[in-house]
Design a protein around this motif. Structure first.
Motif, PDB file in Angstrom:
ATOM      1  N   GLU B 107       0.866  -1.178   0.000  1.00  0.00           N
ATOM      2  CA  GLU B 107       0.000   0.000   0.000  1.00  0.00           C
ATOM      3  C   GLU B 107       0.898   1.222   0.000  1.00  0.00           C
ATOM      4  N   TYR B 108       0.393   2.264  -0.657  1.00  0.00           N
ATOM      5  CA  TYR B 108       1.213   3.449  -0.860  1.00  0.00           C
ATOM      6  C   TYR B 108       0.485   4.686  -0.336  1.00  0.00           C
ATOM      7  N   PRO B 109       0.644   4.999   0.942  1.00  0.00           N
ATOM      8  CA  PRO B 109      -0.052   6.172   1.500  1.00  0.00           C
ATOM      9  C   PRO B 109       0.363   7.478   0.817  1.00  0.00           C
ATOM     10  N   ARG B 110       1.634   7.616   0.459  1.00  0.00           N
ATOM     11  CA  ARG B 110       2.017   8.820  -0.298  1.00  0.00           C
ATOM     12  C   ARG B 110       3.177   8.491  -1.244  1.00  0.00           C
ATOM     13  N   PRO B 111       3.248   9.222  -2.373  1.00  0.00           N
ATOM     14  CA  PRO B 111       4.296   8.923  -3.336  1.00  0.00           C
ATOM     15  C   PRO B 111       5.668   9.279  -2.798  1.00  0.00           C
ATOM     16  N   LEU B 112       6.672   8.538  -3.237  1.00  0.00           N
ATOM     17  CA  LEU B 112       8.064   8.880  -2.923  1.00  0.00           C
ATOM     18  C   LEU B 112       8.612   9.763  -4.038  1.00  0.00           C
ATOM     19  N   ARG B 113       9.442  10.729  -3.650  1.00  0.00           N
ATOM     20  CA  ARG B 113      10.026  11.658  -4.623  1.00  0.00           C
ATOM     21  C   ARG B 113      11.533  11.640  -4.481  1.00  0.00           C
ATOM     22  N   PRO B 114      12.247  12.002  -5.577  1.00  0.00           N
ATOM     23  CA  PRO B 114      13.696  12.086  -5.472  1.00  0.00           C
ATOM     24  C   PRO B 114      14.090  12.942  -4.274  1.00  0.00           C
ATOM     25  N   GLY B 115      15.046  12.458  -3.522  1.00  0.00           N
ATOM     26  CA  GLY B 115      15.494  13.153  -2.314  1.00  0.00           C
ATOM     27  C   GLY B 115      14.974  12.503  -1.040  1.00  0.00           C
ATOM     28  N   ASP B 116      13.828  11.811  -1.135  1.00  0.00           N
ATOM     29  CA  ASP B 116      13.308  11.130   0.060  1.00  0.00           C
ATOM     30  C   ASP B 116      14.308  10.074   0.514  1.00  0.00           C
ATOM     31  N   ARG B 117      14.516  10.001   1.819  1.00  0.00           N
ATOM     32  CA  ARG B 117      15.348   8.938   2.382  1.00  0.00           C
ATOM     33  C   ARG B 117      14.438   7.994   3.152  1.00  0.00           C
ATOM     34  N   VAL B 118      14.464   6.718   2.777  1.00  0.00           N
ATOM     35  CA  VAL B 118      13.545   5.786   3.422  1.00  0.00           C
ATOM     36  C   VAL B 118      14.222   5.049   4.575  1.00  0.00           C
ATOM     37  N   THR B 119      13.411   4.736   5.563  1.00  0.00           N
ATOM     38  CA  THR B 119      13.821   3.836   6.639  1.00  0.00           C
ATOM     39  C   THR B 119      12.764   2.738   6.712  1.00  0.00           C
ATOM     40  N   PHE B 120      13.140   1.602   7.271  1.00  0.00           N
ATOM     41  CA  PHE B 120      12.167   0.507   7.290  1.00  0.00           C
ATOM     42  C   PHE B 120      12.375  -0.423   8.474  1.00  0.00           C
ATOM     43  N   ASP B 121      11.248  -1.001   8.889  1.00  0.00           N
ATOM     44  CA  ASP B 121      11.217  -2.014   9.936  1.00  0.00           C
ATOM     45  C   ASP B 121      10.287  -3.114   9.462  1.00  0.00           C
ATOM     46  N   THR B 143       6.453 -11.776   5.943  1.00  0.00           N
ATOM     47  CA  THR B 143       6.915 -10.634   6.727  1.00  0.00           C
ATOM     48  C   THR B 143       6.109  -9.401   6.331  1.00  0.00           C
ATOM     49  N   ARG B 144       6.062  -8.444   7.238  1.00  0.00           N
ATOM     50  CA  ARG B 144       5.354  -7.200   6.947  1.00  0.00           C
ATOM     51  C   ARG B 144       6.271  -6.047   7.302  1.00  0.00           C
ATOM     52  N   MET B 145       6.486  -5.186   6.321  1.00  0.00           N
ATOM     53  CA  MET B 145       7.440  -4.091   6.474  1.00  0.00           C
ATOM     54  C   MET B 145       6.708  -2.753   6.410  1.00  0.00           C
ATOM     55  N   ASN B 146       7.116  -1.843   7.274  1.00  0.00           N
ATOM     56  CA  ASN B 146       6.665  -0.454   7.163  1.00  0.00           C
ATOM     57  C   ASN B 146       7.829   0.364   6.623  1.00  0.00           C
ATOM     58  N   VAL B 147       7.550   1.146   5.577  1.00  0.00           N
ATOM     59  CA  VAL B 147       8.573   2.003   4.993  1.00  0.00           C
ATOM     60  C   VAL B 147       8.196   3.445   5.316  1.00  0.00           C
ATOM     61  N   ARG B 148       9.162   4.179   5.850  1.00  0.00           N
ATOM     62  CA  ARG B 148       8.913   5.565   6.245  1.00  0.00           C
ATOM     63  C   ARG B 148       9.891   6.481   5.538  1.00  0.00           C
ATOM     64  N   ALA B 149       9.540   7.761   5.477  1.00  0.00           N
ATOM     65  CA  ALA B 149      10.451   8.737   4.874  1.00  0.00           C
ATOM     66  C   ALA B 149      10.445   9.982   5.731  1.00  0.00           C
ATOM     67  N   GLY B 150      11.488  10.781   5.547  1.00  0.00           N
ATOM     68  CA  GLY B 150      11.573  12.057   6.257  1.00  0.00           C
ATOM     69  C   GLY B 150      11.532  11.844   7.753  1.00  0.00           C
ATOM     70  N   ASP B 151      10.584  12.514   8.399  1.00  0.00           N
ATOM     71  CA  ASP B 151      10.548  12.441   9.861  1.00  0.00           C
ATOM     72  C   ASP B 151       9.667  11.286  10.343  1.00  0.00           C
ATOM     73  N   GLY B 152       9.639  10.229   9.588  1.00  0.00           N
ATOM     74  CA  GLY B 152       8.927   9.048  10.067  1.00  0.00           C
ATOM     75  C   GLY B 152       7.550   8.857   9.465  1.00  0.00           C
ATOM     76  N   GLU B 153       7.234   9.655   8.444  1.00  0.00           N
ATOM     77  CA  GLU B 153       5.920   9.510   7.804  1.00  0.00           C
ATOM     78  C   GLU B 153       5.854   8.171   7.077  1.00  0.00           C
ATOM     79  N   LEU B 154       4.749   7.451   7.290  1.00  0.00           N
ATOM     80  CA  LEU B 154       4.578   6.153   6.639  1.00  0.00           C
ATOM     81  C   LEU B 154       4.320   6.374   5.142  1.00  0.00           C
TER      82      LEU B 154
END
Lengths: 164, 320
Positions: B107-121, B143-154
């Motif tokens: 699922e894609y709550p918001r699009p990723l753009r160049p410059g976004d840095r992702v973190t994941f758990d 497995t189920r992964m959450n991918v976040r960007a910036g200040d932790g936005e999913l």
């Protein structure tokens, strides 16, 4: 373009070349040897290299946005793999809209190759807000021309069929 | 040779595998590179995707690519947890050394753009009981992964299922047959043959004459199907055969999707037909798409010529 429950998307034919399998694997940073090394794939019980799931996911996403246009947004892509995509095969993606609600369409997608169903899945796509069917179905002059429906004829992904 | 038996007590092993459910699969993962235009372009070229929305935003289906370690792996080590490594090692130890991905739900709550840095758990969501597939015997691990960007936005969720399995063919097996090529007239697979014996030969003789024969007990008159030597109601061994009228209704049904079997083309419906005579039989449905079969649908017997040797009684559905 309209999006109505029951509508079928025009099929998309994708020749499964070694180049596509390897390019897709590398573009998705997937260096599992079964996606680029035929010898290693055979040792692991596969007759040849095969397409990785990330490439299949990308092709399914492309199939949907090709049809609904660049302003459509993928919200959810859920796929299950069956028959592998081996080099020399061809996958035909077909889709049918299973529901349309609040500007969002759900599309059931099947990708069939020469040995069976490579992929079955469901894609939830948010339609452009001015697309007929999402707001006012009578607006035919909406600036949705960019989303003009594609021809119903099967399209070929890259080059014409080569002899197999 | 098919290796369908791993050298281990399945219940004991499954208990050990189940214990990993709910444990961390990856933590504190950081994308190897920020979301960037060159990787987006490579992806779009590979996919043949000419969508002009890219590369201003990344194709949403690239989600997992931003979390991959690539050839060299993540600097400073993988985000993969000890628990996940242990689980995979446990499966390696029992011979399940191969991996294939089977399911991906994103699922894609918001699009990723160049410059976004992702973190994941990620968390180990489930481990299946032992399954035997065409590839071999093994276990599905989800497995189920959450991918976040910036200040932790999913920005994405990613449920991923792999089959960790022992290959059905041993490593030194002769070179396998090449995969069947579409467009060529490969020898089509044949449907399985019925097992005909003294107890049911009369049924198949009826099919050859285009008659659907049911047994009836000569003592208590209870009809029965499939063919059996004795009456299930009174135990009598005396019976007669009589021809079914051929009308019935769908009592229940399933739709076969996966795994596909040779000579069958999923999805297709398999129905339990209740015949007018009161007995039920499992059969195929013709004349109605698999997704239009319904309980209670009236059906009519017909005979399906499967190949030069085999003919089967099937039921033609009547759409309401």
């Amino acid at each position: 373009m309209t999006a109505r429950t029951g509508d079928e998307l025009p099929p998309l034919r994708i020749p499964i070349t070694r180049t596509l399998i390897v390019a897709g694997a590398l573009a998705s940073r997937d260096y599992q040897d079964v996606h680029h090394d035929a010898e290693a794939a055979r040792e692991k019980g596969s007759p040849d290299i095969f397409m990785n799931i990330l490439t299949t996911n990308g092709l399914v996403g492309r199939y949907i946005t090709d049809h609904f246009g660049p302003r459509a947004r993928l919200r959810k892509v859920a796929i299950r793999l069956g028959a592998p995509n081996y080099p020399g095969d061809e996958m035909v993606l077909t889709g049918q809209i299973t529901s349309v609600a609040e500007g969002t369409a759900e599309v059931a997608v099947i990708g069939k190759n020469g040995i069976g169903h490579h992929v079955t899945g469901t894609v939830t796509v948010q339609l452009p807000s001015d697309a007929p069917g999402t707001t006012d179905a009578s607006r035919t002059d909406a600036p949705g021309a960019i989303d003009a429906p594609r021809t119903d004829a099967p399209r070929t992904a890259t080059t014409p069929d080569t002899p197999r | 040779m098919t290796r369908d038996d791993l050298d281990v007590d399945p219940d004991e092993l499954y208990g050990r595998l189940k214990a990993y459910e709910g444990r961390t699969a990856a933590s504190g993962g950081t994308g190897r590179d920020p979301v960037n235009e060159p990787m987006i372009r490579h992806w779009c070229e590979a996919m043949g995707d000419t969508n002009p929305a890219y590369p201003a935003v990344a194709p949403p289906t690239m989600l997992q690519a931003w979390t991959m370690g690539g050839l060299a792996g993540h600097p400073g080590g993988s985000a993969r947890s000890e628990a996940y490594d242990e689980l995979l090692a446990l499966l390696d130890d029992v011979g399940c050394t191969s991996v294939v991905a089977t399911d991906c739900e994103q699922e894609y709550p918001r699009p990723l753009r160049p410059g976004d840095r992702v973190t994941f758990d990620a968390v180990i969501e489930s481990v299946s009981p032992r399954k035997t597939t065409r590839l071999g015997t093994g276990y599905f691990v989800t497995t189920r992964m959450n991918v976040r960007a910036g200040d932790g936005e999913l920005v994405g969720t990613h449920r991923f299922r792999i089959l960790k399995y022992a290959p059905a063919r041993p490593k030194n097996a002769p070179k396998p047959e090449p995969a069947p090529k579409p467009g060529l007239t490969a020898d089509p697979a044949r449907r399985p043959r019925p097992v005909i014996n003294r107890d049911n030969a009369g049924f198949w003789e009826g099919v050859a004459r285009h008659q659907l024969l049911i047994q009836r007990c000569l003592d208590c008159a209870t009809p029965r199907f499939p063919w059996l030597p004795g009456c299930g109601a009174c135990g009598s061994l005396r019976w007669e055969a009589f021809e079914a009228s051929g009308t019935g209704t769908v009592f229940s049904y399933v739709v076969m999707h996966h795994p596909p079997f040779p000579a069958f083309d999923p999805p297709y419906a398999v129905a339990l037909i209740e015949l007018a005579e009161g007995v039920r039989m499992v059969s195929g449905i013709t004349g109605v798409p698999y997704d239009k079969v319904r309980i209670g649908m009236p059906v009519e017997l017909e005979f399906l010529r499967v190949d030069e040797e085999l003919e089967l009684p099937v039921f033609r559905g009547a759409e309401a």
